[in-house]
Design an enzyme around this catalytic site. Structure first.
Site, PDB file in Angstrom:
ATOM      1  N   CYS A  96       0.838  -1.195   0.000  1.00  0.00           N
ATOM      2  CA  CYS A  96       0.000   0.000   0.000  1.00  0.00           C
ATOM      3  C   CYS A  96       0.879   1.254   0.000  1.00  0.00           C
ATOM      4  CB  CYS A  96      -0.900   0.005   1.233  1.00  0.00           C
ATOM      5  SG  CYS A  96      -1.845  -1.527   1.460  1.00  0.00           S
ATOM      6  N   ARG A  97       0.239   2.387  -0.162  1.00  0.00           N
ATOM      7  CA  ARG A  97       0.881   3.696  -0.049  1.00  0.00           C
ATOM      8  C   ARG A  97       0.028   4.555   0.879  1.00  0.00           C
ATOM      9  NH1 ARG A  97       5.943   3.330  -1.610  1.00  0.00           N
ATOM     10  NH2 ARG A  97       5.403   1.572  -0.290  1.00  0.00           N
TER      11      ARG A  97
END
Length: 264
Positions: A2-3
């Site tokens: 994820c970011r």
């Protein structure tokens, strides 16, 4: 992987992290440059603090780049403390209650990483929760369960110590099940007062974390990837670190599941 992006400082519009910068979080959702997967299209979420102790939250399963509501909200909402996340699923189906940030009471939490062998220790982790926190679990991700475990271990009294104990417990449960523990953990969390972040991995290969001053003399932005090309502004947070952003600015300490020690 994820970011995510998190901010604490003078109030600013969410779009200044989420949609406006050259490498904004929305841009990273389909073109991440410092992750194993460039696309993070399994949902998104934002949590922000305003006039109430509990954070506001908006989550959806759409890719961040295709949700016009996200851009509109980010343009209108102004907050001194917020968390934003785009998801690339490792555990848990693509559904709204598996999207970060997770919220319980005044606390918000988001995570980039994974617990290896999670399916083999999930039940034992759940058994450590009180009835109240077990009932609060709505999704199926390792991230949400780790967050609830930290709450069980006293996150309200000692946020970093509780998260340290939660990760140590996961590693111990993995070892008891006969496989090599592997936790990769880069996370941000807040109670609406201070902003906390941890970068840690059992194998010393944690997801990335960067920090830069923003929003006044004590304000900081914490991100998975820099939001622009100003390389002098962004500092990479080392593996095995915890940071706290408060009215005094940002402080750092050494983090490990065994305990915490203040960095020299």
């Amino acid at each position: 992987m994820c970011r995510w992006a998190a901010y604490r400082g003078n109030p600013l519009y969410l779009e200044e992290l989420v949609s406006s910068p050259a490498h904004s979080l929305i841009e990273q959702s389909h073109c991440a440059s410092r992750a194993k997967t460039a696309t993070n299209g399994d949902g998104f979420g934002i949590a922000w603090y305003g006039d109430h102790p509990e954070p506001g939250r908006y989550r959806d399963i759409l890719p961040a780049w295709s949700d016009c509501n996200l851009r509109s909200l980010a343009h209108q909402i102004r907050s001194p403390l917020f968390l934003a996340h785009v998801r690339a699923a490792t555990h848990g189906a693509t559904r709204r209650d598996n999207c970060h940030p997770f919220v319980q009471g005044a606390w918000s939490f988001m995570h980039n990483g994974q617990i290896s062998g999670f399916d083999r220790i999930r039940r034992k982790m759940e058994m450590l929760l009180s009835d109240e926190l077990f009932a609060a679990r709505t999704g199926t991700t390792d991230s949400e369960l780790l967050f609830l475990l930290a709450l069980e271990f006293g996150m309200e009294r000692d946020p970093l110590g509780a998260m340290s104990k939660a990760i140590a417990t996961v590693e111990q449960l993995s070892a008891e099940q006969g496989f090599e523990p592997l936790v990769r953990f880069t996370a941000a969390f807040s109670d609406g007062g201070k902003l906390y972040a941890i970068r840690y991995a059992t194998d010393h290969k944690p997801p990335t974390l960067y920090a830069a001053p923003m929003g006044g003399k004590s304000g900081y932005c914490l991100v998975s990837e820099p939001l622009n090309d100003d390389i002098d502004a962004w500092v990479e947070i080392p593996d095995g670190s915890a940071v706290v952003v408060s009215d005094e600015g940002m402080t750092a300490s050494i983090f490990s599941p065994e305990g915490l020690a203040v960095a020299a």
